[in-house]
Design an enzyme around this catalytic site. Sequence first.
Site, PDB file in Angstrom:
ATOM      1  N   HIS A 153       3.314   7.421   9.696  1.00 17.52           N
ATOM      2  CA  HIS A 153       2.333   6.633  10.458  1.00 17.52           C
ATOM      3  C   HIS A 153       2.785   6.499  11.910  1.00 17.52           C
ATOM      4  CE1 HIS A 153      -0.142   5.489   7.081  1.00 17.52           C
ATOM      5  NE2 HIS A 153       0.778   4.780   6.478  1.00 17.52           N
ATOM      6  N   HIS A 193       5.133  -6.037   1.768  1.00 18.85           N
ATOM      7  CA  HIS A 193       4.528  -4.720   1.562  1.00 18.85           C
ATOM      8  C   HIS A 193       4.742  -3.862   2.818  1.00 18.85           C
ATOM      9  CE1 HIS A 193       1.971  -1.925  -0.631  1.00 18.85           C
ATOM     10  NE2 HIS A 193       1.582  -1.534   0.567  1.00 18.85           N
ATOM     11  N   ALA A 194       5.224  -2.644   2.626  1.00 18.54           N
ATOM     12  CA  ALA A 194       5.625  -1.815   3.760  1.00 18.54           C
ATOM     13  C   ALA A 194       4.446  -1.469   4.677  1.00 18.54           C
ATOM     14  CB  ALA A 194       6.260  -0.519   3.251  1.00 18.54           C
ATOM     15  N   GLU A 202      -2.374   8.509   5.855  1.00 18.78           N
ATOM     16  CA  GLU A 202      -1.492   8.254   4.710  1.00 18.78           C
ATOM     17  C   GLU A 202      -0.744   9.506   4.253  1.00 18.78           C
ATOM     18  OE1 GLU A 202      -0.846   5.347   3.955  1.00 18.78           O
ATOM     19  OE2 GLU A 202      -2.513   4.350   4.989  1.00 18.78           O
ATOM     20  N   TYR A 213      -5.651   6.673  -0.027  1.00 18.19           N
ATOM     21  CA  TYR A 213      -4.464   7.162  -0.735  1.00 18.19           C
ATOM     22  C   TYR A 213      -4.825   8.277  -1.707  1.00 18.19           C
ATOM     23  CZ  TYR A 213      -2.594   2.862   1.197  1.00 18.19           C
ATOM     24  OH  TYR A 213      -2.240   1.857   2.054  1.00 18.19           O
ATOM     25  N   HIS A 243      -3.442  -4.338  -1.899  1.00 14.34           N
ATOM     26  CA  HIS A 243      -4.584  -3.869  -1.115  1.00 14.34           C
ATOM     27  C   HIS A 243      -5.883  -4.571  -1.466  1.00 14.34           C
ATOM     28  CE1 HIS A 243      -1.371  -0.955  -1.079  1.00 14.34           C
ATOM     29  NE2 HIS A 243      -1.852  -0.439   0.026  1.00 14.34           N
ATOM     30  N   HIS A 260       7.243   7.883   4.439  1.00 12.08           N
ATOM     31  CA  HIS A 260       5.804   7.606   4.551  1.00 12.08           C
ATOM     32  C   HIS A 260       5.509   6.777   5.805  1.00 12.08           C
ATOM     33  CE1 HIS A 260       1.758   6.443   2.945  1.00 12.08           C
ATOM     34  NE2 HIS A 260       2.018   5.334   3.603  1.00 12.08           N
ATOM     35  N   GLU A 261       6.248   5.707   5.972  1.00  9.30           N
ATOM     36  CA  GLU A 261       5.979   4.804   7.103  1.00  9.30           C
ATOM     37  C   GLU A 261       6.219   5.505   8.435  1.00  9.30           C
ATOM     38  OE1 GLU A 261       4.329   2.286   6.635  1.00  9.30           O
ATOM     39  OE2 GLU A 261       4.609   2.128   4.478  1.00  9.30           O
TER      40      GLU A 261
HETATM   41  O1  X8Z Z   1       0.570   0.899   0.585  1.00 11.93           O
HETATM   42  C1  X8Z Z   1       1.185   1.939   0.647  1.00 11.93           C
HETATM   43  C2  X8Z Z   1       2.161   2.183   1.801  1.00 11.93           C
HETATM   44  C3  X8Z Z   1       1.716   1.545   3.051  1.00 11.93           C
HETATM   45  S1  X8Z Z   1       0.279   2.270   3.714  1.00 11.93           S
HETATM   46  C4  X8Z Z   1       3.512   1.630   1.429  1.00 11.93           C
HETATM   47  N1  X8Z Z   1       1.051   2.876  -0.327  1.00 11.93           N
HETATM   48  C5  X8Z Z   1       0.163   2.681  -1.473  1.00 11.93           C
HETATM   49  C6  X8Z Z   1       0.658   1.587  -2.402  1.00 11.93           C
HETATM   50  O2  X8Z Z   1       1.797   1.130  -2.239  1.00 11.93           O
HETATM   51  O3  X8Z Z   1      -0.084   1.175  -3.295  1.00 11.93           O
HETATM   52  C7  X8Z Z   1       1.719   4.167  -0.360  1.00 11.93           C
HETATM   53  C8  X8Z Z   1       1.333   4.770  -1.682  1.00 11.93           C
HETATM   54  C9  X8Z Z   1       0.150   4.003  -2.188  1.00 11.93           C
HETATM   55 ZN    ZN Z   2       0.647   4.149   4.521  1.00 10.95          ZN
END
Ligand code: X8Z
Ligand code: ZN
Length: 609
Positions: A382, A348-349, A406, A518, A508, A378-379
Amino acid sequence: MLSKPLWRAAGCFLAIAAFAACAHTAETTDAPAASAADEARAYIESAEAELATRSEYEARIAWVYQTYINYDTEWLLQRTDAEGTEARVRLASGAGRFSDADLPPELRRRVDMLRLSLTMPAPQTEGAAAQLAEITTRLSSIYSTGRIEYQGRQVTLDELETLMGTERNPARLEEIWTKWHATAAPMREHYARMVEIANQGARDLGFDNVGEMWLSNYDMPAADMEREVERLWGQLQPFYEELHCFVRSGLNRQLGDAVVPLDQPIRADLLGNMWAQDWGTLMPIVRPANARAIYNTTQLLTRANYDAVRMTRTAETFYTSLGLDALPETFWERSLLTRPRDRDVVCHASAWDLDSQEDIRVKQCIQINAEHFQTIHHELGHNYYQRAYRNQPYLYQNGAHDGFHEAIGDFIALNITPQYLVDIGLLRRNQIPPASADISLLLEQALGKISFLPFALVMDQWRWQVFDGRITPENYNSAWWELRERYQGIRAPNARGEEFFDPGAKYHIANNVPYLRYFLSYILQFQFYEAACQQAGWEGPLHRCTVYGNEEVGQRFNAMLEMGASRPWPDALEAFTGARQMDGGAMVRYFEPLMVYMRAQNQGRNCGW
Ligand code: X8Z
Ligand code: ZN
């Protein structure tokens, strides 16, 4: 093992500060009694110094674990997590003695932030932090090492995610979806125990439960923040309902009444994404014949032979075009940009700040497609935020609130317009879609942005209710699907009894990263974008605006970033946009032409579920 969040910035951006210099604010003549303030200041400065040292150590261990999951790195992570929780609980509860002290606002803010610096607190009883760390590590590793057998081989999540967006056969989609969701079933009992421990930790720190603690991070009482969220959702909900109706009808055209009945919630595995949180990959299916075809970003990237590094370099170029510094050499040496073939990693990024100075990195298993192109922007958002606030005192080295963190990179990615793609050589000038293609451009954005909002709400509605006891382990899964149906209008493709733990199939939840951030980010990024375009003097349709290369906008943007968490978030919002309230209006205005179009298309349809 755990991955996680023990750090203050737990989650998708990890930050650590080395000995942050503490700003001493000049005391005014009507300053409160010197002694309480002096004592509090000394306490905070010493806490910040301790946390800064600890954080760098923790971050380096977390990095090694996340990029090389094995018995030993789990062991290390578990141990540092437990020690980190103990230290933070000790410091947070010590700060409690200043609760009623009359402190200058700047100091009051740091004291309060210290109390709120844990995502998952533990009680101070012997062994509690260790048990919590064991559970959170285990949940994280179950998630990150999850694989399913599909068509004769073992397949990892990143590949499954791509498949969910490209496979169109409902039976195969159901198979992939069902097998992935089964990988989370073993999390259930651990999750229940974790909730008990962390709730006790929250109560010991003076909160009702963990959910209330999470909601207390927005410069207002938790109950007020919950109402804010309802208000914002109310602004966009009518949009979501039109989009749902429109997409269901498109899927029905393709798959028929038996698979997509027109009066029912939509099957969750048909929406082009493992969690039905981003429907962007459905564009070819739901675009009606009367809306023009537009270029396909995934194809543009593939045909131009982009690889992971080039995607990242391209994203960096946007930031430097605004006048921000290039990424340091070590970013390129130390980041992980593709999935290694020989070991388990947390794919996961995430974006990291290891030392609160120059050691910033991204960890992302980049695939060459439109979604990952957006994610790398997105990354880097951060990383640029982390670098901008690095000179703040330790507790202020954070976003104005987590939704700001975010929203930064997503705001940048909204500037990826057809003209911008021409500027960077990905699109030919004669491929710029004409004004008559605006509906298609907006539809593609809406499939990613509007569809996401109710999903984000479900994620934390479920957890808030788990933490406050309205949802108990006996109804974890049924409550999850009730919320999914109520907010998103979707349903599972097959029966989901309590033997499953479907919430845990999402990163998450398995990793305890709060998700309200988010939801707020998706609102805020349009506010940032509209404000930036106004600053740039843009006069055309909002979604065609790009501030690429605009250093004036860049300066004002960076001024907000440099503030970090040093001021209540309305001050930061005001610095960049002039507004002091979060507001869905910018998002509504951006999508307005599409809303008009969808309303007309939905005429005579039986919308709702
Ligand atoms: O988790 C993330 C990022 C890292 S903070 C890749 N996002 C959420 C997800 O993947 O569920 C970005 C959009 C929503
Ligand atoms: Zn993020």
